[in-house]
Design a protein around this motif. Structure first.
Motif, PDB file in Angstrom:
ATOM      1  N   THR A  60      -8.262   5.572  -0.824  1.00  0.00           N
ATOM      2  CA  THR A  60      -8.901   4.282  -0.572  1.00  0.00           C
ATOM      3  C   THR A  60      -8.213   3.185  -1.371  1.00  0.00           C
ATOM      4  O   THR A  60      -8.073   3.312  -2.588  1.00  0.00           O
ATOM      5  N   LEU A  61      -7.812   2.144  -0.686  1.00  0.00           N
ATOM      6  CA  LEU A  61      -7.212   0.973  -1.332  1.00  0.00           C
ATOM      7  C   LEU A  61      -8.256  -0.137  -1.338  1.00  0.00           C
ATOM      8  O   LEU A  61      -8.746  -0.537  -0.290  1.00  0.00           O
ATOM      9  N   ILE A  62      -8.596  -0.627  -2.519  1.00  0.00           N
ATOM     10  CA  ILE A  62      -9.586  -1.692  -2.664  1.00  0.00           C
ATOM     11  C   ILE A  62      -8.868  -2.971  -3.075  1.00  0.00           C
ATOM     12  O   ILE A  62      -8.217  -3.028  -4.117  1.00  0.00           O
ATOM     13  N   VAL A  63      -8.996  -3.993  -2.235  1.00  0.00           N
ATOM     14  CA  VAL A  63      -8.325  -5.273  -2.489  1.00  0.00           C
ATOM     15  C   VAL A  63      -9.378  -6.316  -2.838  1.00  0.00           C
ATOM     16  O   VAL A  63     -10.107  -6.794  -1.966  1.00  0.00           O
ATOM     17  N   ARG A  65       0.383  -4.630   1.808  1.00  0.00           N
ATOM     18  CA  ARG A  65       0.897  -4.135   3.082  1.00  0.00           C
ATOM     19  C   ARG A  65       1.646  -2.814   2.870  1.00  0.00           C
ATOM     20  O   ARG A  65       1.514  -1.863   3.648  1.00  0.00           O
ATOM     21  N   GLN A  66       2.403  -2.744   1.791  1.00  0.00           N
ATOM     22  CA  GLN A  66       3.173  -1.544   1.472  1.00  0.00           C
ATOM     23  C   GLN A  66       2.259  -0.372   1.140  1.00  0.00           C
ATOM     24  O   GLN A  66       2.438   0.743   1.651  1.00  0.00           O
ATOM     25  N   LEU A  67       1.261  -0.610   0.293  1.00  0.00           N
ATOM     26  CA  LEU A  67       0.349   0.454  -0.109  1.00  0.00           C
ATOM     27  C   LEU A  67      -0.533   0.915   1.053  1.00  0.00           C
ATOM     28  O   LEU A  67      -0.858   2.102   1.160  1.00  0.00           O
ATOM     29  N   ALA A  68      -0.917  -0.005   1.916  1.00  0.00           N
ATOM     30  CA  ALA A  68      -1.783   0.336   3.047  1.00  0.00           C
ATOM     31  C   ALA A  68      -1.143   1.363   3.967  1.00  0.00           C
ATOM     32  O   ALA A  68      -1.847   2.144   4.620  1.00  0.00           O
ATOM     33  N   GLY A  69       0.174   1.375   4.012  1.00  0.00           N
ATOM     34  CA  GLY A  69       0.872   2.330   4.868  1.00  0.00           C
ATOM     35  C   GLY A  69       0.694   3.767   4.430  1.00  0.00           C
ATOM     36  O   GLY A  69       0.945   4.687   5.213  1.00  0.00           O
ATOM     37  N   VAL A  75     -13.345 -12.437  -0.965  1.00  0.00           N
ATOM     38  CA  VAL A  75     -12.231 -13.152  -0.345  1.00  0.00           C
ATOM     39  C   VAL A  75     -10.951 -12.330  -0.323  1.00  0.00           C
ATOM     40  O   VAL A  75      -9.904 -12.815   0.117  1.00  0.00           O
ATOM     41  N   GLY A  76     -11.029 -11.087  -0.768  1.00  0.00           N
ATOM     42  CA  GLY A  76      -9.886 -10.181  -0.614  1.00  0.00           C
ATOM     43  C   GLY A  76      -9.521  -9.991   0.843  1.00  0.00           C
ATOM     44  O   GLY A  76      -8.400  -9.590   1.171  1.00  0.00           O
ATOM     45  N   ALA A  77     -10.458 -10.314   1.749  1.00  0.00           N
ATOM     46  CA  ALA A  77     -10.182 -10.224   3.187  1.00  0.00           C
ATOM     47  C   ALA A  77      -9.035 -11.141   3.582  1.00  0.00           C
ATOM     48  O   ALA A  77      -8.281 -10.841   4.523  1.00  0.00           O
ATOM     49  N   HIS A  78      -8.859 -12.254   2.877  1.00  0.00           N
ATOM     50  CA  HIS A  78      -7.754 -13.167   3.171  1.00  0.00           C
ATOM     51  C   HIS A  78      -6.415 -12.493   2.897  1.00  0.00           C
ATOM     52  O   HIS A  78      -5.428 -12.753   3.597  1.00  0.00           O
ATOM     53  N   ILE A  79      -6.379 -11.646   1.886  1.00  0.00           N
ATOM     54  CA  ILE A  79      -5.147 -10.921   1.571  1.00  0.00           C
ATOM     55  C   ILE A  79      -4.862  -9.887   2.658  1.00  0.00           C
ATOM     56  O   ILE A  79      -3.721  -9.743   3.118  1.00  0.00           O
ATOM     57  N   LEU A  80      -5.902  -9.159   3.086  1.00  0.00           N
ATOM     58  CA  LEU A  80      -5.707  -8.187   4.170  1.00  0.00           C
ATOM     59  C   LEU A  80      -5.242  -8.887   5.440  1.00  0.00           C
ATOM     60  O   LEU A  80      -4.363  -8.385   6.152  1.00  0.00           O
ATOM     61  N   ALA A  81      -5.838 -10.040   5.728  1.00  0.00           N
ATOM     62  CA  ALA A  81      -5.457 -10.784   6.926  1.00  0.00           C
ATOM     63  C   ALA A  81      -4.007 -11.250   6.835  1.00  0.00           C
ATOM     64  O   ALA A  81      -3.258 -11.159   7.809  1.00  0.00           O
ATOM     65  N   ALA A  82      -3.598 -11.752   5.670  1.00  0.00           N
ATOM     66  CA  ALA A  82      -2.221 -12.207   5.491  1.00  0.00           C
ATOM     67  C   ALA A  82      -1.234 -11.055   5.621  1.00  0.00           C
ATOM     68  O   ALA A  82      -0.089 -11.257   6.035  1.00  0.00           O
ATOM     69  N   ALA A  83      -1.702  -9.844   5.297  1.00  0.00           N
ATOM     70  CA  ALA A  83      -0.854  -8.655   5.428  1.00  0.00           C
ATOM     71  C   ALA A  83      -0.848  -8.115   6.851  1.00  0.00           C
ATOM     72  O   ALA A  83      -0.165  -7.122   7.140  1.00  0.00           O
ATOM     73  N   VAL A  98       1.557 -10.252  -3.795  1.00  0.00           N
ATOM     74  CA  VAL A  98       0.445  -9.316  -3.722  1.00  0.00           C
ATOM     75  C   VAL A  98       0.218  -8.874  -2.278  1.00  0.00           C
ATOM     76  O   VAL A  98      -0.032  -7.696  -2.000  1.00  0.00           O
ATOM     77  N   VAL A  99       0.344  -9.819  -1.349  1.00  0.00           N
ATOM     78  CA  VAL A  99       0.205  -9.496   0.074  1.00  0.00           C
ATOM     79  C   VAL A  99       1.219  -8.437   0.479  1.00  0.00           C
ATOM     80  O   VAL A  99       0.885  -7.463   1.169  1.00  0.00           O
ATOM     81  N   ALA A 100       2.453  -8.605   0.037  1.00  0.00           N
ATOM     82  CA  ALA A 100       3.508  -7.643   0.371  1.00  0.00           C
ATOM     83  C   ALA A 100       3.199  -6.271  -0.215  1.00  0.00           C
ATOM     84  O   ALA A 100       3.419  -5.234   0.439  1.00  0.00           O
ATOM     85  N   ARG A 101       2.698  -6.245  -1.437  1.00  0.00           N
ATOM     86  CA  ARG A 101       2.362  -4.971  -2.078  1.00  0.00           C
ATOM     87  C   ARG A 101       1.203  -4.281  -1.356  1.00  0.00           C
ATOM     88  O   ARG A 101       1.214  -3.060  -1.165  1.00  0.00           O
TER      89      ARG A 101
END
Length: 330
Positions: free
Chosen positions: A77-80, A105-109, A119-127, A100-103
């Motif tokens: 589980t990745l918690i942003v 995206r990398q970890l989510a894979g 508001v961590g959802a904004h980071i997920l959306a940007a990724a 952070v967005v790039a990281r």
């Protein structure tokens, strides 16, 4: 029982909301205790370097690992978490660091389940992780999330939303509700309820709003009422009349009514109905069971009785409730 190791990674970066970071680990820690560590949760805080990270509250947090050290790890589980800043008019804006967005995206894979808090959802959306999905975030930034990412179906109303293997949470304190739902998904509702009781909070159902919350476990002062409540939950599909409960507690009907009034401030009938509604809500949110099946399993007997209880307790119908608070799309 064999232990299943679940690596939980919480992303750290400058300005991150402190409770977003500390709330989930507390829930997973309690889950280990309540399940005799069968969960195997291993929570780590990950950052770009091992240097202390200053949160939005000004408290410095030490990372456990760097992002690079996780390059070969399989993450459960990745918690942003999120971070915000306010302008001169006190308007809230999410902080989004491209690195952070790039990281993320990398970890989510390499992650089984990706979650965001507030508001961590904004980071997920940007990724690009929320494209084509329904998602939520803090109400103050929901319009911005929708405007910046039109491919995301933003719904600011639910406490949190699950869309397949991606979960998004609203508000800072909702990180506890989200974490409890993750525990329930892994270990079952009973363990999640035990954790919620240790946290002295209601077990909020997935996506449920506060006006739909039923207090499952009010504090009691006697072992007898504690045993009665667990007896009710274990036998929720049975009649559970006053006579049945009195027999189980080895007291008279009148004494049982007095015990419920003194300990819980309600009647046995009202408490049983609230418990039935709570279990029915869970089934409506997480299964495709018919209303007839839900009514029978929860002890209502008929759909009409189920509907009347929902109207009385939640001011809605089971069908409308399911349509609004379904955890995943059918």
């Amino acid at each position: 029982m064999s232990t299943v190791r679940r690596l939980i990674v919480v992303v750290l970066f400058a300005g991150v909301d402190l409770l977003d970071v500390t709330g989930p680990p507390e829930v997973f820690s309690l889950a280990r205790r309540e399940s005799d560590e069968a969960a195997g949760y291993d929570v780590v805080l990950a950052a770009e370097t091992m240097a202390p990270v200053t949160t939005g509250a000004g408290v410095r947090v030490l990372p456990d690992v760097t992002f690079d050290e996780l390059s070969t790890e399989r993450i459960d589980t990745l918690i942003v978490p999120g971070a915000v800043e306010t302008d001169s008019r006190r308007r809230v804006h999410p902080l989004i660091d491209p690195h952070v967005v790039a990281r993320v995206r990398q970890l989510a894979g390499r992650t089984r389940r990706v979650t965001s808090v507030c508001v961590g959802a904004h980071i997920l959306a940007a990724a690009g992780l929320l494209d084509g999905r329904r998602a939520t975030t803090h109400w103050s930034t929901a319009q911005q999330l929708a405007a910046d990412h039109p491919a995301v179906e933003v719904d600011a109303d639910p406490i949190f939303i699950r869309e397949g293997d991606v979960w998004t949470g609203a508000g800072i304190s909702a990180c506890l509700d989200l974490s409890l739902a993750l525990v329930a998904d892994d270990l079952g509702e009973a363990i999640a309820l035990s954790v919620a009781r240790q946290l002295v909070m209601y077990l909020k159902r997935p996506s449920g709003q506060s006006q739909f919350s039923v207090p499952l476990e009010q504090l009691s002062t006697t072992r007898r009422i504690e045993d009665l409540r667990h007896h009710i939950m274990r036998n929720i599909g049975e009649p559970l009349t006053v006579a049945d409960l009195a027999e189980h507690a080895h007291v008279s009907d009148r004494q049982l009514t007095r015990i419920f009034k003194t300990e819980l401030g309600t009647t046995p009938h009202a408490y049983v109905e609230s418990a039935r509604v709570e279990v029915a809500r869970s089934r409506l949110e997480s299964t495709d069971a018919t209303l007839e099946s839900v009514a029978s399993a929860c002890g209502f007997g008929t759909v009409d009785t189920l509907v009347r209880a929902f109207r009385r307790r939640l001011d809605t119908t089971p069908t409308d409730y399911r349509r609004r608070f379904r955890t995943t799309r059918a």
